[in-house]
Write a protein that holds these residues in place. Structure first.
Motif, short mmCIF file in Angstrom:
data_model
loop_
_atom_site.label_atom_id
_atom_site.label_comp_id
_atom_site.label_asym_id
_atom_site.label_seq_id
_atom_site.Cartn_x
_atom_site.Cartn_y
_atom_site.Cartn_z
N ALA A 292 0.82 -1.22 0.00
CA ALA A 292 0.00 0.00 0.00
C ALA A 292 0.85 1.27 0.00
CB ALA A 292 -0.92 -0.01 1.22
N ILE A 293 2.13 1.15 0.36
CA ILE A 293 2.98 2.35 0.42
C ILE A 293 3.34 2.82 -0.99
CG2 ILE A 293 5.28 3.18 1.10
CD1 ILE A 293 4.99 1.31 3.54
N ASP A 294 2.99 4.08 -1.29
CA ASP A 294 3.29 4.55 -2.64
C ASP A 294 4.37 5.64 -2.67
OD1 ASP A 294 1.90 6.68 -1.64
OD2 ASP A 294 0.11 6.36 -2.88
N ARG A 295 4.85 6.04 -1.48
CA ARG A 295 5.88 7.08 -1.45
C ARG A 295 6.65 6.97 -0.13
NH1 ARG A 295 5.23 12.60 -3.26
NH2 ARG A 295 3.05 12.16 -3.64
N ILE A 296 7.94 7.18 -0.21
CA ILE A 296 8.75 7.16 1.02
C ILE A 296 9.53 8.47 1.13
CG2 ILE A 296 10.70 6.03 2.21
CD1 ILE A 296 9.82 3.38 1.05
N ILE A 315 16.42 1.57 -1.72
CA ILE A 315 14.98 1.29 -1.69
C ILE A 315 14.40 1.33 -3.10
CG2 ILE A 315 12.73 2.13 -0.87
CD1 ILE A 315 14.18 3.03 1.70
N GLU A 316 14.80 2.34 -3.86
CA GLU A 316 14.25 2.43 -5.22
C GLU A 316 14.70 1.24 -6.07
OE1 GLU A 316 14.98 6.44 -6.66
OE2 GLU A 316 13.13 7.12 -5.68
N ASN A 317 15.97 0.82 -5.91
CA ASN A 317 16.46 -0.31 -6.70
C ASN A 317 15.83 -1.62 -6.28
OD1 ASN A 317 18.06 1.31 -8.19
ND2 ASN A 317 20.00 0.69 -7.28
N PHE A 318 15.73 -1.85 -4.99
CA PHE A 318 15.27 -3.17 -4.53
C PHE A 318 13.75 -3.26 -4.38
CE2 PHE A 318 19.49 -3.73 -1.93
CZ PHE A 318 20.21 -3.74 -3.12
N TYR A 418 14.62 -6.41 2.76
CA TYR A 418 13.39 -6.94 3.33
C TYR A 418 12.18 -6.47 2.50
CZ TYR A 418 9.48 -7.31 6.62
OH TYR A 418 8.28 -7.57 7.20
N MET A 419 12.19 -5.19 2.15
CA MET A 419 11.07 -4.64 1.36
C MET A 419 11.02 -5.29 -0.02
SD MET A 419 11.38 -0.59 2.06
CE MET A 419 10.54 0.20 3.40
N GLY A 420 12.18 -5.39 -0.67
CA GLY A 420 12.24 -5.96 -2.02
C GLY A 420 11.78 -7.40 -2.04
N LYS A 421 12.22 -8.16 -1.04
CA LYS A 421 11.86 -9.59 -0.99
C LYS A 421 10.37 -9.73 -0.71
CE LYS A 421 13.24 -14.02 -0.39
NZ LYS A 421 13.53 -14.64 0.88
N THR A 422 9.88 -8.96 0.27
CA THR A 422 8.47 -9.08 0.65
C THR A 422 7.56 -8.66 -0.49
OG1 THR A 422 9.20 -8.48 2.86
CG2 THR A 422 6.84 -8.47 2.51
#
Ligand code: M6R
Length: 609
Positions: A292-296, A315-318, A418-422
């Motif tokens: 659901a996160i569309d911006r960091i 973050i942008e790459n993974f 973690y973010m990329g994998k999930t």
């Protein structure tokens, strides 16, 4: 980075332990405690905050004994409150322990102790499992019980143990955390560091990994992990108290630079399991929430902001989520677009930086979820965040941030993996490759520290300069900013960091014959472009010191000097390339006779706007 002190001898135990704990203040702490054995009864006091709080609670005459252990805690697992302070007692009250380090598998041990032995835990710490484990194995032989307990434990530890049944011994063990035993007259000591003992003795034994030490009033016996007696040469300490606090280093900054391999190891420890899965304690973000996160937004100040610049790329790459990095002082005064689908990442060593904290509060008011990367447990940033990922760097005392920065980078790697994998945005092969690179980091950081001699020579050559430029591309831009800030704040030299591609848009006009450029060329995919930048600068008669990976011969050929960092993947080069630059800044500042640990006009924690 907790402090341990133990004493066995006469009725001086209380006084000696408290004095010892005070001498370990520089290790940083947020609570303290002491337990004494008084004729077979364990008397314990602990308090959060300063040691004076603890002293107030032990003024009673009957709080006395001839053997005991004490501890200053710097929180990692569990908030800095009295319940989590050490010593920890076993549930039957017969075993007391103090612990420095992290027990990696404490969750599984805790579950086992609760399910199998019905143990009720009193704290949130990883350390309490040690007391409960020893208790489960204790059959009137403390050493045997300690050995059985450590056979179950994974992680790093220096542990001191006493039992109410044994009024004659302190037992201690060590693995990857410092521990020494002090030799007295009619008494003996235990401590995590030399300063704790200097008032009482200068003769010590250094305890090695996997050794058990049994201390009585009369002697100190050291055993290896097979219980074979070890003969250890005694060491006579000649350092003065100030040098001892710094572990023999001249400055805290230098000590902290050298602590980086261990700090990075601690930060990784327990977060990548045997199956190479990243497990982030303190991060509750589910796949649904992540999707659901569309911006960091990444928000921070100073060095932490430089870590944020690297975090954006990761973050942008993974994880393929658009990410903005902003200075906390700026973010507060613009009108950022934030809603419930915004993730706000706050990076702060101290967790008390006013600008960062106010930006965090503003983001929360606007409905963002707040995740922080922080080094101080229980700090304001940590308490006010929804999720916290701790950098386990240990207390950072020098104003110039070093080990906090490299561990912030490690945390941002873990988080983005973690973010990329999930989210399923990072291919398994890529994920495995990066995890592999992270695991090699502690050893490679040690290798990068090997550049010191070379870098010190460069410092000698350039310390009189009044202007130094740092340039790079890709992740080397962030490294340039951080290297330049290090130099500025401790040497007071005017230094500039510029994205190499920007040179010809203006700064190139500043080049004179001999102008010093530190050129980062650690990114293989941008290597050719950096070679062109070097040519451009050299054509204008500048002096170039290249920073490149071992084996990159072309940089060497066209530069005036080159500092080689270990071979590594482009992604992790920023963590290694900063190490020689921290040392470069340090040596320049030393030659210019600056107050390295406390540079003028600066504070460690900027709690005002
Ligand atoms: O404690 P924080 O990480 O929030 O501090 C942020 C900056 O004040 C800090 O990084 C500062 O720039 C250091 N002195 C850099 O070495």
């Amino acid at each position: 980075m907790c402090g341990i002190v133990g004493y066995i001898g006469n009725e001086n135990a209380k006084e000696m332990i408290i004095t010892g704990l005070k001498s370990l203040e520089y290790r940083g702490y947020d609570s303290a405690g002491i337990v004494l054995n008084r004729g077979g009864k364990l008397l314990m006091r602990k308090e959060s905050g300063v040691i004076a709080n603890l002293e107030k609670r032990i003024t009673k005459k009957d709080f006395d004994g001839n053997l005991g252990i004490g501890h200053t805690r710097w929180a990692t697992h569990g908030a800095p409150v009295r319940e989590n302070a050490h010593p920890h007692l076993s549930c039957d009250g017969r075993i007391a322990i103090v612990h420095n380090g992290i027990i990696e598998n404490y969750m599984e041990l805790k579950e086992w102790l609760i399910k199998k032995h019905g143990i009720a835990f009193k704290s949130d710490t990883d350390s309490e499992v040690i007391a409960q484990l020893i208790c489960v194995y204790y059959k009137n032989d403390l050493v045997a019980a300690v050995r059985k307990a450590i056979a179950k434990m994974r992680g790093a530890y220096a542990v001191g143990v006493i039992s109410s049944d044994d009024i004659d011994h302190i037992v201690a063990v060590r693995k990857d955390a410092p521990l020494i035993a002090g030799i007295g007259e009619g008494c003996n000591y235990l401590a995590s560091d030399i300063p704790a003992l200097l008032k009482y003795t200068r003769d010590i034994y250094l305890i090695e990994n996997d050794e058990i030490v049994v201390i009585s009033k009369e002697d100190i016996k050291i055993f290896d992990d097979d219980m074979t007696r070890v003969k250890r040469e005694k060491m006579h300490v000649t350092w003065d108290a100030a040098a001892a606090e710094k572990g023999g280093y001249e400055h805290f900054m230098k000590k902290e630079i050298y602590e980086q391999p261990e700090a990075v190891n601690q930060t990784l420890e327990g977060r990548i399991n045997a199956k190479n899965e990243v497990k982030l304690d303190g991060i509750k973000l589910t796949k649904k929430e992540l999707d659901a996160i569309d911006r960091i937004y990444i928000i921070a100040c100073g060095t932490a902001y430089h870590a944020g610049l690297q975090g954006k790329t990761l973050i942008e790459n993974f994880a393929r989520i658009p990410t903005e990095v902003d200075l906390a002082s700026e973010f507060r005064y613009r009108a950022p677009i934030i809603d419930k689908n915004t993730l706000f990442i706050c990076i702060s060593q101290s967790g008390e930086t006013s600008d960062t904290l106010e930006a965090l509060r503003e983001a929360k008011r606007k409905g963002a979820r707040v995740l922080s990367v922080c080094n101080v447990m229980g700090s304001s940033v940590a308490r006010e965040s929804d999720d916290v990922l701790y950098t386990w760097a240990g207390p950072e005392i020098a104003v110039a941030s070093t080990k906090a920065y490299t561990t912030q980078l490690v945390c941002l790697f873990l988080l983005s993996l973690y973010m990329g994998k999930t989210k399923g945005t990072l291919p398994a092969k890529e994920y495995g490759r990066i995890v592999g690179e992270l695991k090699k980091l502690p050893a490679k950081m040690s290798e990068a520290l090997g550049t010191e001699e070379h870098v010190a020579k460069l410092a000698k050559k350039f310390f009189v300069r009044e202007q130094i430029f740092y340039i790079g591309r890709g992740s080397d831009v962030g490294t340039s900013y951080e290297a330049s800030l290090k130099l500025k704040e401790i040497s007071y030299i005017n230094s500039f960091a510029i994205a190499a591609g920007e040179l010809k848009h203006g700064p190139i006009a500043l080049i004179n014959r001999g102008t010093l450029f530190i050129v980062f060329a650690t990114q293989d995919y941008l290597y050719e472009k950096m070679l062109s930048n070097i040519q451009e600068i050299k054509a204008r008669h500048a002096y170039v010191v290249g920073i490149a990976k071992k084996g990159n011969k072309r940089v060497k050929k066209i530069s005036d000097d080159v500092v080689m960092i270990p071979q590594c993947a482009d992604e992790v080069a920023s963590i290694l390339a900063i190490v020689p630059m921290q040392l470069f800044a340090y040596h320049i500042a030393k030659l210019r006779k600056r107050d390295i640990d406390k540079p003028r006009n600066l504070a460690k924690s900027v709690t005002v706007e």
